[in-house]
Design a protein around this motif. Structure first.
Motif, PDB file in Angstrom:
ATOM      1  N   ALA A   6     -48.135  17.324 -28.075  1.00 31.64           N
ATOM      2  CA  ALA A   6     -46.926  16.597 -28.466  1.00 31.64           C
ATOM      3  C   ALA A   6     -47.310  15.140 -28.566  1.00 31.64           C
ATOM      4  O   ALA A   6     -47.338  14.424 -27.572  1.00 31.64           O
ATOM      5  CB  ALA A   6     -45.810  16.790 -27.436  1.00 31.64           C
ATOM      6  N   GLY A   7     -47.673  14.726 -29.792  1.00 31.47           N
ATOM      7  CA  GLY A   7     -48.212  13.383 -29.946  1.00 31.47           C
ATOM      8  C   GLY A   7     -49.568  13.344 -29.275  1.00 31.47           C
ATOM      9  O   GLY A   7     -50.430  14.166 -29.532  1.00 31.47           O
ATOM     10  N   ASN A   8     -49.763  12.370 -28.410  1.00 29.50           N
ATOM     11  CA  ASN A   8     -51.011  12.268 -27.667  1.00 29.50           C
ATOM     12  C   ASN A   8     -50.922  12.908 -26.292  1.00 29.50           C
ATOM     13  O   ASN A   8     -51.865  12.840 -25.509  1.00 29.50           O
ATOM     14  CB  ASN A   8     -51.400  10.792 -27.515  1.00 29.50           C
ATOM     15  CG  ASN A   8     -51.736  10.154 -28.853  1.00 29.50           C
ATOM     16  OD1 ASN A   8     -52.311  10.807 -29.715  1.00 29.50           O
ATOM     17  ND2 ASN A   8     -51.367   8.896 -29.005  1.00 29.50           N
ATOM     18  N   LYS A   9     -49.794  13.510 -25.993  1.00 25.05           N
ATOM     19  CA  LYS A   9     -49.598  14.130 -24.680  1.00 25.05           C
ATOM     20  C   LYS A   9     -49.663  15.653 -24.764  1.00 25.05           C
ATOM     21  O   LYS A   9     -49.221  16.248 -25.740  1.00 25.05           O
ATOM     22  CB  LYS A   9     -48.241  13.722 -24.089  1.00 25.05           C
ATOM     23  CG  LYS A   9     -48.101  12.252 -23.785  1.00 25.05           C
ATOM     24  CD  LYS A   9     -46.745  11.973 -23.131  1.00 25.05           C
ATOM     25  CE  LYS A   9     -46.588  10.504 -22.782  1.00 25.05           C
ATOM     26  NZ  LYS A   9     -45.275  10.242 -22.138  1.00 25.05           N
ATOM     27  N   LYS A  10     -50.188  16.243 -23.713  1.00 26.09           N
ATOM     28  CA  LYS A  10     -50.186  17.698 -23.625  1.00 26.09           C
ATOM     29  C   LYS A  10     -48.822  18.175 -23.159  1.00 26.09           C
ATOM     30  O   LYS A  10     -48.171  17.528 -22.340  1.00 26.09           O
ATOM     31  CB  LYS A  10     -51.246  18.168 -22.640  1.00 26.09           C
ATOM     32  CG  LYS A  10     -52.677  17.942 -23.130  1.00 26.09           C
ATOM     33  CD  LYS A  10     -53.673  18.499 -22.146  1.00 26.09           C
ATOM     34  CE  LYS A  10     -55.104  18.307 -22.674  1.00 26.09           C
ATOM     35  NZ  LYS A  10     -56.113  18.839 -21.719  1.00 26.09           N
ATOM     36  N   LEU A 201     -45.546  11.896  -4.205  1.00 26.34           N
ATOM     37  CA  LEU A 201     -45.128  12.800  -5.278  1.00 26.34           C
ATOM     38  C   LEU A 201     -44.575  12.006  -6.457  1.00 26.34           C
ATOM     39  O   LEU A 201     -44.935  12.265  -7.622  1.00 26.34           O
ATOM     40  CB  LEU A 201     -44.073  13.772  -4.762  1.00 26.34           C
ATOM     41  CG  LEU A 201     -43.330  14.600  -5.821  1.00 26.34           C
ATOM     42  CD1 LEU A 201     -44.283  15.522  -6.561  1.00 26.34           C
ATOM     43  CD2 LEU A 201     -42.188  15.392  -5.188  1.00 26.34           C
ATOM     44  N   LEU A 202     -43.703  11.039  -6.176  1.00 22.54           N
ATOM     45  CA  LEU A 202     -43.121  10.234  -7.251  1.00 22.54           C
ATOM     46  C   LEU A 202     -44.190   9.431  -7.986  1.00 22.54           C
ATOM     47  O   LEU A 202     -44.153   9.296  -9.210  1.00 22.54           O
ATOM     48  CB  LEU A 202     -42.061   9.286  -6.679  1.00 22.54           C
ATOM     49  CG  LEU A 202     -40.806   9.967  -6.102  1.00 22.54           C
ATOM     50  CD1 LEU A 202     -39.895   8.933  -5.464  1.00 22.54           C
ATOM     51  CD2 LEU A 202     -40.061  10.739  -7.185  1.00 22.54           C
ATOM     52  N   TRP A 203     -45.154   8.903  -7.228  1.00 20.59           N
ATOM     53  CA  TRP A 203     -46.256   8.153  -7.848  1.00 20.59           C
ATOM     54  C   TRP A 203     -47.086   9.072  -8.735  1.00 20.59           C
ATOM     55  O   TRP A 203     -47.444   8.703  -9.867  1.00 20.59           O
ATOM     56  CB  TRP A 203     -47.146   7.545  -6.765  1.00 20.59           C
ATOM     57  CG  TRP A 203     -48.349   6.845  -7.321  1.00 20.59           C
ATOM     58  CD1 TRP A 203     -48.435   5.562  -7.783  1.00 20.59           C
ATOM     59  CD2 TRP A 203     -49.660   7.416  -7.498  1.00 20.59           C
ATOM     60  NE1 TRP A 203     -49.704   5.293  -8.234  1.00 20.59           N
ATOM     61  CE2 TRP A 203     -50.479   6.408  -8.073  1.00 20.59           C
ATOM     62  CE3 TRP A 203     -50.213   8.663  -7.225  1.00 20.59           C
ATOM     63  CZ2 TRP A 203     -51.823   6.628  -8.385  1.00 20.59           C
ATOM     64  CZ3 TRP A 203     -51.553   8.890  -7.527  1.00 20.59           C
ATOM     65  CH2 TRP A 203     -52.343   7.869  -8.095  1.00 20.59           C
ATOM     66  N   ALA A 204     -47.383  10.286  -8.252  1.00 25.99           N
ATOM     67  CA  ALA A 204     -48.194  11.229  -9.023  1.00 25.99           C
ATOM     68  C   ALA A 204     -47.475  11.644 -10.309  1.00 25.99           C
ATOM     69  O   ALA A 204     -48.096  11.761 -11.374  1.00 25.99           O
ATOM     70  CB  ALA A 204     -48.513  12.465  -8.180  1.00 25.99           C
ATOM     71  N   ARG A 211     -49.536  11.107 -19.407  1.00 25.97           N
ATOM     72  CA  ARG A 211     -50.549  11.977 -20.009  1.00 25.97           C
ATOM     73  C   ARG A 211     -50.009  13.309 -20.513  1.00 25.97           C
ATOM     74  O   ARG A 211     -50.660  13.969 -21.327  1.00 25.97           O
ATOM     75  CB  ARG A 211     -51.653  12.270 -18.983  1.00 25.97           C
ATOM     76  CG  ARG A 211     -52.406  11.025 -18.524  1.00 25.97           C
ATOM     77  CD  ARG A 211     -53.320  11.349 -17.359  1.00 25.97           C
ATOM     78  NE  ARG A 211     -54.140  10.212 -16.974  1.00 25.97           N
ATOM     79  CZ  ARG A 211     -53.723   9.220 -16.200  1.00 25.97           C
ATOM     80  NH1 ARG A 211     -52.481   9.232 -15.738  1.00 25.97           N
ATOM     81  NH2 ARG A 211     -54.527   8.219 -15.888  1.00 25.97           N
ATOM     82  N   ALA A 212     -48.823  13.715 -20.017  1.00 25.09           N
ATOM     83  CA  ALA A 212     -48.353  15.053 -20.375  1.00 25.09           C
ATOM     84  C   ALA A 212     -46.832  15.129 -20.332  1.00 25.09           C
ATOM     85  O   ALA A 212     -46.163  14.309 -19.696  1.00 25.09           O
ATOM     86  CB  ALA A 212     -48.956  16.086 -19.426  1.00 25.09           C
ATOM     87  N   VAL A 213     -46.311  16.148 -21.046  1.00 26.41           N
ATOM     88  CA  VAL A 213     -44.906  16.524 -20.955  1.00 26.41           C
ATOM     89  C   VAL A 213     -44.885  17.815 -20.161  1.00 26.41           C
ATOM     90  O   VAL A 213     -45.489  18.816 -20.562  1.00 26.41           O
ATOM     91  CB  VAL A 213     -44.281  16.741 -22.346  1.00 26.41           C
ATOM     92  CG1 VAL A 213     -42.831  17.174 -22.228  1.00 26.41           C
ATOM     93  CG2 VAL A 213     -44.392  15.471 -23.178  1.00 26.41           C
ATOM     94  N   TYR A 214     -44.226  17.810 -19.031  1.00 32.53           N
ATOM     95  CA  TYR A 214     -44.325  18.933 -18.097  1.00 32.53           C
ATOM     96  C   TYR A 214     -43.011  19.079 -17.332  1.00 32.53           C
ATOM     97  O   TYR A 214     -42.175  18.165 -17.324  1.00 32.53           O
ATOM     98  CB  TYR A 214     -45.470  18.686 -17.107  1.00 32.53           C
ATOM     99  CG  TYR A 214     -45.234  17.465 -16.244  1.00 32.53           C
ATOM    100  CD1 TYR A 214     -44.721  17.582 -14.963  1.00 32.53           C
ATOM    101  CD2 TYR A 214     -45.463  16.184 -16.749  1.00 32.53           C
ATOM    102  CE1 TYR A 214     -44.466  16.460 -14.189  1.00 32.53           C
ATOM    103  CE2 TYR A 214     -45.209  15.054 -15.981  1.00 32.53           C
ATOM    104  CZ  TYR A 214     -44.712  15.197 -14.708  1.00 32.53           C
ATOM    105  OH  TYR A 214     -44.449  14.079 -13.955  1.00 32.53           O
ATOM    106  N   PRO A 215     -42.793  20.186 -16.641  1.00 35.82           N
ATOM    107  CA  PRO A 215     -41.575  20.364 -15.837  1.00 35.82           C
ATOM    108  C   PRO A 215     -41.657  19.513 -14.568  1.00 35.82           C
ATOM    109  O   PRO A 215     -42.333  19.871 -13.620  1.00 35.82           O
ATOM    110  CB  PRO A 215     -41.575  21.866 -15.504  1.00 35.82           C
ATOM    111  CG  PRO A 215     -42.563  22.481 -16.434  1.00 35.82           C
ATOM    112  CD  PRO A 215     -43.588  21.427 -16.685  1.00 35.82           C
TER     113      PRO A 215
END
Length: 232
Positions: A6-10, A201-204, A211-215
């Protein structure tokens, strides 16, 4: 199609993400120690005793000693700052001697309680006799002192520009600072590990967002995953 571009993101689907999470094993003993650490650090003595009996997890400290620390905290949260100071001095007089900022905040809270009680004259005398010399010795306290004294200029202090000082949250903030100082003096952790892990967790997630589109987890209270938006 677990992954696509998705663009440059996974893009990672909910199904793929849940499979990865399922593959991560956290030992129950580690989870129990995390819970016990929170109960001990925050001073939930009876809950810690119950959890120890049910899980077999050792608290790692003398639970009776926690009671004294919690009496200090309860006194401060109830607005009885003088009693809290007396109790902490009974525990360890060096705590306040070595931490001028903490001592200033306790005296500041005493001033706030005088203002809350409507004792204007007493508040002015207390500020002049106890807080002004501290601000003179430590100029960094001056701004906080000025904000606190400014409460006296308003009839409705809670609605004033410095009304946050009258909130219960202000008592809690000071109580937490004192609690952390007592823990440090007793060679214990100043903060429970669980909130630190949530911050991590929030930082991660913020790092992964680049870098990504994820749940991702949107609500920490429910920890529910927000499904990946479907591509057009």
């Amino acid at each position: 199609m677990g992954r696509g571009e998705a663009g440059n993101k996974k893009t990672i689907s909910l199904e793929t993400w849940e499979q990865k999470l399922t593959g991560v094993r956290v030992p129950k003993e580690d989870m129990n120690r995390l819970v016990m650490n929170f109960l001990v650090t925050e001073g939930y003595v009876e809950a810690a005793r119950t959890f120890e009996a049910e899980s077999g997890t050792a608290p790692g400290v003398n639970l009776d000693a926690i009671t004294d620390r919690m009496e200090v905290r309860r006194a401060l949260q109830g607005g009885d700052v003088e009693s809290a100071i007396e109790r902490v001095n009974d525990l360890d007089p060096e705590i306040l001697d070595k931490q001028p900022e903490l001592f200033f905040h306790l005296q500041q809270q005493r001033l706030i309680e005088l203002i809350r009680g409507g004792d204007t004259e007493g508040a002015l005398d207390f500020a002049a006799e106890n807080l002004a010399p501290l601000a003179e010795e430590h100029p960094r306290f001056l701004e906080e002192l000025e904000r606190t004294v400014a409460l006296l200029a308003f009839e409705d202090t809670k609605s004033s520009p410095v009304g946050d000082l009258m909130d219960v949250a202000q008592r809690q903030k000071t109580a937490s600072e004192l609690n952390a100082a007592i823990l440090a003096a007793q060679a214990q952790e100043r903060e429970p590990r669980l909130p630190l892990l949530l911050k991590l967790l929030l930082w991660a997630q913020a790092q992964l967002d680049e870098r990504a589109v994820y749940p991702r987890i949107g609500d920490l209270a429910s920890a529910q995953l927000v499904p990946t938006p479907k591509a057009d």
